[in-house]
Design a protein around this motif. Structure first.
Motif, PDB file in Angstrom:
ATOM      1  N   TRP A 182     -27.961  62.099  34.344  1.00 35.54           N
ATOM      2  CA  TRP A 182     -27.133  61.655  33.231  1.00 35.54           C
ATOM      3  C   TRP A 182     -26.173  60.548  33.684  1.00 35.54           C
ATOM      4  O   TRP A 182     -25.720  60.537  34.821  1.00 35.54           O
ATOM      5  CB  TRP A 182     -26.273  62.793  32.689  1.00 35.54           C
ATOM      6  N   ASN A 183     -25.812  59.672  32.746  1.00 37.19           N
ATOM      7  CA  ASN A 183     -24.699  58.752  32.954  1.00 37.19           C
ATOM      8  C   ASN A 183     -23.409  59.526  32.728  1.00 37.19           C
ATOM      9  O   ASN A 183     -23.234  60.147  31.668  1.00 37.19           O
ATOM     10  CB  ASN A 183     -24.782  57.567  31.985  1.00 37.19           C
ATOM     11  N   ILE A 184     -22.517  59.514  33.687  1.00 32.85           N
ATOM     12  CA  ILE A 184     -21.348  60.387  33.630  1.00 32.85           C
ATOM     13  C   ILE A 184     -20.337  59.953  32.567  1.00 32.85           C
ATOM     14  O   ILE A 184     -19.602  60.771  32.019  1.00 32.85           O
ATOM     15  CB  ILE A 184     -20.681  60.479  35.020  1.00 32.85           C
ATOM     16  N   ASP A 185     -20.292  58.655  32.259  1.00 36.18           N
ATOM     17  CA  ASP A 185     -19.314  58.155  31.283  1.00 36.18           C
ATOM     18  C   ASP A 185     -19.788  58.345  29.849  1.00 36.18           C
ATOM     19  O   ASP A 185     -19.041  58.834  28.991  1.00 36.18           O
ATOM     20  CB  ASP A 185     -19.022  56.673  31.539  1.00 36.18           C
ATOM     21  N   SER A 186     -21.034  57.969  29.595  1.00 40.74           N
ATOM     22  CA  SER A 186     -21.549  58.028  28.221  1.00 40.74           C
ATOM     23  C   SER A 186     -22.232  59.347  27.900  1.00 40.74           C
ATOM     24  O   SER A 186     -22.390  59.700  26.722  1.00 40.74           O
ATOM     25  CB  SER A 186     -22.545  56.890  27.991  1.00 40.74           C
ATOM     26  N   GLY A 187     -22.648  60.081  28.934  1.00 43.64           N
ATOM     27  CA  GLY A 187     -23.401  61.307  28.715  1.00 43.64           C
ATOM     28  C   GLY A 187     -24.847  61.062  28.346  1.00 43.64           C
ATOM     29  O   GLY A 187     -25.563  61.993  27.961  1.00 43.64           O
ATOM     30  N   ARG A 188     -25.296  59.816  28.496  1.00 44.93           N
ATOM     31  CA  ARG A 188     -26.675  59.484  28.139  1.00 44.93           C
ATOM     32  C   ARG A 188     -27.646  60.037  29.178  1.00 44.93           C
ATOM     33  O   ARG A 188     -27.417  59.930  30.376  1.00 44.93           O
ATOM     34  CB  ARG A 188     -26.834  57.964  28.029  1.00 44.93           C
ATOM     35  N   LEU A 189     -28.729  60.652  28.695  1.00 42.52           N
ATOM     36  CA  LEU A 189     -29.767  61.172  29.575  1.00 42.52           C
ATOM     37  C   LEU A 189     -30.633  60.018  30.043  1.00 42.52           C
ATOM     38  O   LEU A 189     -31.270  59.336  29.237  1.00 42.52           O
ATOM     39  CB  LEU A 189     -30.607  62.216  28.844  1.00 42.52           C
ATOM     40  N   LEU A 190     -30.677  59.795  31.355  1.00 41.60           N
ATOM     41  CA  LEU A 190     -31.421  58.667  31.927  1.00 41.60           C
ATOM     42  C   LEU A 190     -32.834  59.061  32.329  1.00 41.60           C
ATOM     43  O   LEU A 190     -33.782  58.312  32.093  1.00 41.60           O
ATOM     44  CB  LEU A 190     -30.667  58.115  33.144  1.00 41.60           C
ATOM     45  N   HIS A 191     -32.984  60.208  32.953  1.00 45.32           N
ATOM     46  CA  HIS A 191     -34.300  60.651  33.428  1.00 45.32           C
ATOM     47  C   HIS A 191     -34.393  62.170  33.344  1.00 45.32           C
ATOM     48  O   HIS A 191     -33.399  62.871  33.561  1.00 45.32           O
ATOM     49  CB  HIS A 191     -34.551  60.243  34.892  1.00 45.32           C
ATOM     50  N   THR A 192     -35.574  62.659  33.050  1.00 43.59           N
ATOM     51  CA  THR A 192     -35.896  64.079  33.200  1.00 43.59           C
ATOM     52  C   THR A 192     -37.031  64.189  34.203  1.00 43.59           C
ATOM     53  O   THR A 192     -38.096  63.609  34.010  1.00 43.59           O
ATOM     54  CB  THR A 192     -36.307  64.712  31.862  1.00 43.59           C
ATOM     55  N   LEU A 193     -36.774  64.924  35.289  1.00 41.64           N
ATOM     56  CA  LEU A 193     -37.742  65.041  36.382  1.00 41.64           C
ATOM     57  C   LEU A 193     -38.433  66.399  36.285  1.00 41.64           C
ATOM     58  O   LEU A 193     -37.784  67.433  36.120  1.00 41.64           O
ATOM     59  CB  LEU A 193     -37.036  64.909  37.732  1.00 41.64           C
ATOM     60  N   THR A 194     -39.739  66.378  36.406  1.00 38.87           N
ATOM     61  CA  THR A 194     -40.527  67.610  36.320  1.00 38.87           C
ATOM     62  C   THR A 194     -41.457  67.710  37.538  1.00 38.87           C
ATOM     63  O   THR A 194     -41.713  66.729  38.223  1.00 38.87           O
ATOM     64  CB  THR A 194     -41.366  67.640  35.039  1.00 38.87           C
ATOM     65  N   GLY A 195     -41.961  68.907  37.762  1.00 38.61           N
ATOM     66  CA  GLY A 195     -42.910  69.104  38.862  1.00 38.61           C
ATOM     67  C   GLY A 195     -42.693  70.385  39.629  1.00 38.61           C
ATOM     68  O   GLY A 195     -43.611  70.906  40.260  1.00 38.61           O
ATOM     69  N   HIS A 196     -41.473  70.926  39.571  1.00 37.37           N
ATOM     70  CA  HIS A 196     -41.235  72.224  40.206  1.00 37.37           C
ATOM     71  C   HIS A 196     -41.874  73.324  39.367  1.00 37.37           C
ATOM     72  O   HIS A 196     -41.663  73.375  38.158  1.00 37.37           O
ATOM     73  CB  HIS A 196     -39.732  72.490  40.332  1.00 37.37           C
ATOM     74  N   PRO A 197     -42.644  74.219  39.990  1.00 36.47           N
ATOM     75  CA  PRO A 197     -43.288  75.280  39.224  1.00 36.47           C
ATOM     76  C   PRO A 197     -42.404  76.497  38.964  1.00 36.47           C
ATOM     77  O   PRO A 197     -42.857  77.484  38.408  1.00 36.47           O
ATOM     78  CB  PRO A 197     -44.478  75.668  40.108  1.00 36.47           C
ATOM     79  N   ASP A 198     -41.129  76.419  39.397  1.00 43.05           N
ATOM     80  CA  ASP A 198     -40.217  77.528  39.150  1.00 43.05           C
ATOM     81  C   ASP A 198     -38.800  76.970  39.012  1.00 43.05           C
ATOM     82  O   ASP A 198     -38.593  75.758  39.046  1.00 43.05           O
ATOM     83  CB  ASP A 198     -40.298  78.561  40.277  1.00 43.05           C
ATOM     84  N   TYR A 199     -37.816  77.870  38.881  1.00 44.26           N
ATOM     85  CA  TYR A 199     -36.441  77.457  38.604  1.00 44.26           C
ATOM     86  C   TYR A 199     -35.882  76.552  39.704  1.00 44.26           C
ATOM     87  O   TYR A 199     -36.236  76.668  40.876  1.00 44.26           O
ATOM     88  CB  TYR A 199     -35.549  78.678  38.438  1.00 44.26           C
ATOM     89  N   ILE A 200     -34.976  75.649  39.335  1.00 40.42           N
ATOM     90  CA  ILE A 200     -34.302  74.770  40.296  1.00 40.42           C
ATOM     91  C   ILE A 200     -33.139  75.544  40.914  1.00 40.42           C
ATOM     92  O   ILE A 200     -32.241  76.004  40.205  1.00 40.42           O
ATOM     93  CB  ILE A 200     -33.776  73.493  39.617  1.00 40.42           C
ATOM     94  N   SER A 201     -33.151  75.689  42.220  1.00 35.27           N
ATOM     95  CA  SER A 201     -32.133  76.494  42.893  1.00 35.27           C
ATOM     96  C   SER A 201     -30.966  75.671  43.424  1.00 35.27           C
ATOM     97  O   SER A 201     -29.832  76.162  43.489  1.00 35.27           O
ATOM     98  CB  SER A 201     -32.764  77.280  44.047  1.00 35.27           C
ATOM     99  N   ASP A 202     -31.211  74.403  43.809  1.00 38.34           N
ATOM    100  CA  ASP A 202     -30.120  73.597  44.357  1.00 38.34           C
ATOM    101  C   ASP A 202     -30.470  72.115  44.278  1.00 38.34           C
ATOM    102  O   ASP A 202     -31.652  71.731  44.161  1.00 38.34           O
ATOM    103  CB  ASP A 202     -29.844  73.989  45.816  1.00 38.34           C
ATOM    104  N   LEU A 203     -29.424  71.287  44.367  1.00 45.24           N
ATOM    105  CA  LEU A 203     -29.551  69.829  44.364  1.00 45.24           C
ATOM    106  C   LEU A 203     -28.607  69.258  45.405  1.00 45.24           C
ATOM    107  O   LEU A 203     -27.507  69.775  45.625  1.00 45.24           O
ATOM    108  CB  LEU A 203     -29.168  69.251  42.998  1.00 45.24           C
TER     109      LEU A 203
END
Length: 342
Positions: free
Chosen positions: A154-175
């Motif tokens: 996301w863009n932190i100022d506008s809140g606009r969604l820039l990208h959605t990343l997919t490919g993990h076959p289960d829940y996202i645990s950390d970034l």
């Protein structure tokens, strides 16, 4: 041939073995092995904690639906930020201390002005609880990872969604984001035995959202962290049970640029619940399932120190920027420790 020992011989052998074991235990004073402060105020489990850059403030997020801003010197809560959600799962603090981001069980990401406590914007784009959030080093991007198996940038100022990343076959645990702000690393708790996808780690170009490569750890990954020089990635796992008292393959060390495994850190035999690094990147600090805080010289594979935090798993751990204090939590309190000589 089976060897047998009578009772006195067994006692002698046990005494010798105990002396050998004691000689390997890191030595520290009783005072340093206990927290010097305990912060109370949350009514449910603390899920994440972070120090401010000036070392004076601690921010915590909890399942009690609140974030708290603490003055470390006075032990007082300076401000409580009520999310009015189902509970906070994760937090991230900008480098300039102006912005704090929280991930919520209610699927949302909230951006706060830390100085005023004002909620600036709520980001809605996930269909399940948000498990991890991160802020880019330049403070321009927010990244969120969810149980819905997606990662949003996301863009932190506008809140606009820039990208959605997919490919993990289960829940996202950390970034985690590299210090130069170019690379995003994500982990997930994959347990797909048929497909042999265990503990996936994915490395992305943060600007374009392009997948650069994937890494596979042989157990679900709980935490990931990058060294300050941006060269090395650590992944901490829930572990594979080897016996009733230990687990294996719980820390892996990777060359982030090459995407290659440097070392299976077999010296750690406990499931990793939380993880951080000293500012020089030389000491890895882990909070484990048994409630211990371990300090590792990871390059020499040496356990430097162990602090007994609690009997419960350590959900969150952080080190102050000046390296003087460790904050940890295993319940609804936060314990502050003096960082041992390492």
């Amino acid at each position: 041939m089976k060897l047998t020992f009578n009772f006195p011989q067994r006692l002698t052998a046990l005494a010798i073995f105990s002396l050998i074991c004691i000689s390997w235990i890191p030595v520290h004073s009783e005072e340093d092995s206990k927290p010097f402060k305990i912060l109370t105020g949350h009514s449910d489990k603390v899920t994440d904690i972070a120090f401010s850059a000036d070392n004076k403030i601690l921010i915590s997020g909890s399942r009690d639906k609140n974030l708290k801003v603490w003055d470390i010197d006075s032990n007082k809560v300076l401000r409580t930020l009520s999310t009015e959600s189902e509970g906070v799962t994760s937090i991230a603090l900008s480098r300039d201390n102006h912005i704090v981001v929280s991930g919520d069980i209610d699927h949302s990401v909230k951006i706060w002005d830390l100085q005023t406590g004002k909620l600036l914007i709520t980001l809605n784009g996930h269909s399940q609880p948000v498990e991890a959030v991160a802020i880019s080093p330049d403070g321009k991007l927010v990244v969120s990872g969810s149980d819905d198996r997606t990662i949003n940038i996301w863009n932190i100022d506008s809140g606009r969604l820039l990208h959605t990343l997919t490919g993990h076959p289960d829940y996202i645990s950390d970034l985690t984001i590299s210090p130069d702000g170019k690379t995003l690393v994500s982990s997930s708790g994959d347990v797909d035995y048929m497909a042999k996808l265990y503990g996936n780690i994915k490395v992305w170009d943060l600007e374009t959202g392009k997948l650069l490569y994937s890494l596979k750890q042989t157990s679900p990954v709980a935490k990931i962290i990058i060294t300050p020089d941006g060269k090395t990635l650590f992944s901490g796992s829930f572990g594979q049970i080897e016996s009733a008292n230990s687990s294996i393959n719980t820390i892996m060390i990777w060359d982030l640029k090459e995407g290659k495994l440097i070392r299976n850190f077999a010296e750690n035999t406990e499931s990793v619940e939380s993880m951080t690094l000293t500012s020089n990147g030389k000491t890895l600090i882990t909070g484990n399932f048994r409630g211990n805080i371990n300090f590792w010289d990871w390059q020499n594979r040496q356990l430097l120190q162990t602090l007994k935090n609690d009997s419960d798993p350590i959900n969150a751990i952080a080190i102050s920027p000046n390296q003087k204090h460790i904050a940890s939590s295993a319940d609804n309190t936060i314990k502050l420790w003096k960082t041992p000589p390492i």
